[in-house]
Design a protein around this motif. Sequence first.
Motif, short mmCIF file in Angstrom:
data_model
loop_
_atom_site.label_atom_id
_atom_site.label_comp_id
_atom_site.label_asym_id
_atom_site.label_seq_id
_atom_site.Cartn_x
_atom_site.Cartn_y
_atom_site.Cartn_z
N TRP A 30 0.55 -1.24 -0.20
CA TRP A 30 0.21 -0.13 0.13
C TRP A 30 1.35 1.09 -0.14
O TRP A 30 0.67 2.20 -0.17
CB TRP A 30 -1.09 0.23 1.05
CG TRP A 30 -2.22 -1.57 1.52
CD1 TRP A 30 -2.11 -2.71 1.58
CD2 TRP A 30 -3.08 -1.38 0.14
NE1 TRP A 30 -3.08 -2.79 1.74
CE2 TRP A 30 -3.81 -2.57 1.11
CE3 TRP A 30 -3.89 -0.27 -0.72
CZ2 TRP A 30 -4.64 -2.85 0.06
CZ3 TRP A 30 -4.62 -0.82 -1.03
CH2 TRP A 30 -5.19 -1.67 -0.64
N ASN A 31 2.23 0.96 0.86
CA ASN A 31 2.56 2.47 1.06
C ASN A 31 3.60 2.99 -0.76
O ASN A 31 4.35 4.26 -0.96
CB ASN A 31 3.75 2.10 1.46
CG ASN A 31 4.06 2.46 3.09
OD1 ASN A 31 2.83 2.76 3.04
ND2 ASN A 31 4.25 1.36 3.75
N SER A 32 3.18 1.81 -1.78
CA SER A 32 4.23 2.49 -3.13
C SER A 32 3.03 2.93 -3.59
O SER A 32 3.31 3.69 -4.61
CB SER A 32 3.69 0.57 -4.02
OG SER A 32 2.34 0.02 -3.86
N VAL A 33 1.66 3.18 -3.75
CA VAL A 33 0.79 4.26 -3.84
C VAL A 33 1.24 5.19 -3.05
O VAL A 33 1.94 6.06 -4.06
CB VAL A 33 -0.28 4.03 -3.41
CG1 VAL A 33 -1.37 4.35 -4.51
CG2 VAL A 33 -0.81 2.25 -4.11
N ASN A 34 0.83 5.54 -1.74
CA ASN A 34 1.15 6.94 -1.06
C ASN A 34 1.78 6.65 0.18
O ASN A 34 1.10 5.24 0.64
CB ASN A 34 -0.92 7.53 -0.99
CG ASN A 34 -0.76 8.38 -2.27
OD1 ASN A 34 -0.08 9.26 -2.32
ND2 ASN A 34 -1.72 7.66 -2.60
N SER A 35 2.34 7.06 0.66
CA SER A 35 2.28 6.85 2.45
C SER A 35 2.20 8.18 3.64
O SER A 35 3.08 9.30 2.47
CB SER A 35 4.13 6.84 2.32
OG SER A 35 4.85 7.35 1.42
N TYR A 36 2.42 7.93 4.39
CA TYR A 36 2.33 9.78 5.47
C TYR A 36 3.58 8.96 6.75
O TYR A 36 3.02 7.14 6.99
CB TYR A 36 1.24 9.75 5.88
CG TYR A 36 0.57 10.24 6.80
CD1 TYR A 36 1.47 11.49 6.91
CD2 TYR A 36 0.68 9.42 7.92
CE1 TYR A 36 1.70 12.74 7.71
CE2 TYR A 36 0.52 10.69 9.24
CZ TYR A 36 0.76 12.29 8.97
OH TYR A 36 0.76 13.71 10.04
N THR A 37 4.39 9.53 6.78
CA THR A 37 5.28 9.62 8.67
C THR A 37 4.49 10.23 9.06
O THR A 37 4.58 11.65 9.12
CB THR A 37 6.75 9.32 8.11
OG1 THR A 37 6.84 8.84 7.09
CG2 THR A 37 7.35 9.11 9.71
N SER A 38 4.02 9.90 10.61
CA SER A 38 3.65 10.06 11.61
C SER A 38 4.87 11.04 12.46
O SER A 38 5.43 10.70 11.85
CB SER A 38 2.94 9.66 12.58
OG SER A 38 4.02 8.28 13.26
N LEU A 39 4.27 12.53 12.89
CA LEU A 39 4.76 13.19 13.44
C LEU A 39 5.08 13.43 14.89
O LEU A 39 4.59 12.63 16.15
CB LEU A 39 4.94 14.68 13.61
CG LEU A 39 3.22 14.94 11.81
CD1 LEU A 39 3.38 16.52 11.87
CD2 LEU A 39 5.42 15.19 11.07
N ASN A 40 6.85 12.47 15.12
CA ASN A 40 7.09 12.87 16.19
C ASN A 40 6.82 12.26 17.17
O ASN A 40 6.65 11.64 18.61
CB ASN A 40 7.47 14.42 17.01
CG ASN A 40 7.52 15.60 16.60
OD1 ASN A 40 8.09 15.17 16.24
ND2 ASN A 40 6.55 16.63 16.36
N THR A 41 7.19 10.58 16.56
CA THR A 41 6.09 9.43 17.81
C THR A 41 7.35 8.33 17.06
O THR A 41 7.08 7.12 17.69
CB THR A 41 4.95 9.14 17.04
OG1 THR A 41 5.02 8.32 16.04
CG2 THR A 41 3.95 9.75 16.80
N SER A 42 8.85 8.52 16.05
CA SER A 42 9.66 7.35 16.05
C SER A 42 9.98 7.10 17.37
O SER A 42 10.55 6.05 17.93
CB SER A 42 10.54 8.13 15.12
OG SER A 42 10.95 8.71 15.41
N THR A 43 10.57 7.78 18.43
CA THR A 43 11.01 7.32 19.49
C THR A 43 10.25 6.88 20.30
O THR A 43 10.69 6.79 21.59
CB THR A 43 12.35 8.45 19.91
OG1 THR A 43 11.02 9.36 20.54
CG2 THR A 43 13.14 9.18 18.36
N MET A 44 9.14 7.28 20.68
CA MET A 44 7.85 6.85 21.39
C MET A 44 7.16 5.45 21.34
O MET A 44 7.02 4.75 19.93
CB MET A 44 6.67 7.98 21.08
CG MET A 44 5.65 7.97 22.67
SD MET A 44 4.47 8.93 22.75
CE MET A 44 5.25 10.44 22.77
N HIS A 45 7.43 4.74 22.51
CA HIS A 45 6.68 3.34 22.24
C HIS A 45 6.32 2.58 23.06
O HIS A 45 6.26 3.77 24.72
CB HIS A 45 8.01 2.45 22.28
CG HIS A 45 9.25 2.81 21.11
ND1 HIS A 45 8.90 2.37 19.74
CD2 HIS A 45 9.77 3.43 21.48
CE1 HIS A 45 9.64 2.94 19.44
NE2 HIS A 45 10.71 3.32 19.67
#
Length: 386
Positions: A30-45
């Motif tokens: 699905w990401n080959s169509v369109n993708s979106y990276t969420s903001l400011n959550t890459s370090t939060m788990h």
Amino acid sequence: MESFMKKHACSLAVFVLAVVFLAAAVLFDWNSVNSYTSLNTSTMHYVRGVVTGIDAEELEKDSSDERLYLGSQDLTVRILEGDQKGEEVAFTNYLTRIHSIFVTEGQRVIVCADTPENAEAYYSLYNYDRTFPLVLLIVIFALAMLLVGRSKGLRALLGVVYSLLVVTLFLVQAIYHGFSPVGMTFLAVPVIAGVSLLLLNGFSRRTATGFLSSLAGVAMTAILFLIFSSLLHLSGYNTDEAETLISAASSTGLSIRWLLLAGVLASALGAVMDVAVSLAASLEELVLVHPDLERKELITSGFNIGKDMIGTMSNTLILAFAGTSLNTMLCLLAYGYQANQLLSSNYLAIELSQGALCHFGCGADGSCYNGGGSDSVFPFMPSALM
């Protein structure tokens, strides 16, 4: 074996296509169509942990509810998963009326771990670990279906699982990545209805009747909602989640405007299938018990059954609204709402249009109404009444 294959050839063909459809949805990138990276959550788990120690407490009981604690707890928690598995971390758990998560030693919890590369890690208590009781609830639900329905209960359970997989793995993904919400919903509706009804009753007249009736009911709901959403000036932008989705929409092409209609169609399907199958099953039982019934008598019986369904199922709309919107109605009263303000609010327009039009499309059945949004609208009540 050969006779079984011939007898159930149509059903088997549908099931094969259903599995292929689901597999394609899973394997498609699905990401080959369109993708979106969420903001400011890459370090939060969010990770599971267990409370190993309560180092200090400053708590007092809430004056309005003695079961609530206010104050703080200094906790030591051992992380049970992720890169930090086995480590013990210390942080303060602040308890308020809205976030009164009172824990004891040995209790399992969910920890929010924010671990940026060039800064000190920050930990906070997110909530209780509810995994086990939720799994237990699902198991009890499944066992109840199996004990009551036996083989048909198993088939119904498989239908529920398949419907959830189609919604999560296909419908949500397709809409999120920019495909037409209405188009994708109309594609998912016959797939879900076809598989669910075939699993329940096999390839039969009851299944065919239920399937065609379901499609007709959903189509009727769509037409009515298009008309009244235009008259009421409603679209996906009027929902509480629209503001949150705008950022994602700019990157993925997500069509927020049509999300409201897509949601109504998806929720309508279950109720339409319920009414269609219930009515078809009742009439089929009448024919089996009284095979000499004339067509006119059978149609009259069908209308009489439908009249009784109107009386009971219409209450479903009102009671579902009252049950799921109780907090919201109390909030409206607390804010001192005015009649014109409430009648012209996005909240009431969306709730009533979803419930009433779905009710009409289901043939006087309101069970598709789930009070969607009443919980989510509660924190934003002032804006909802604008």
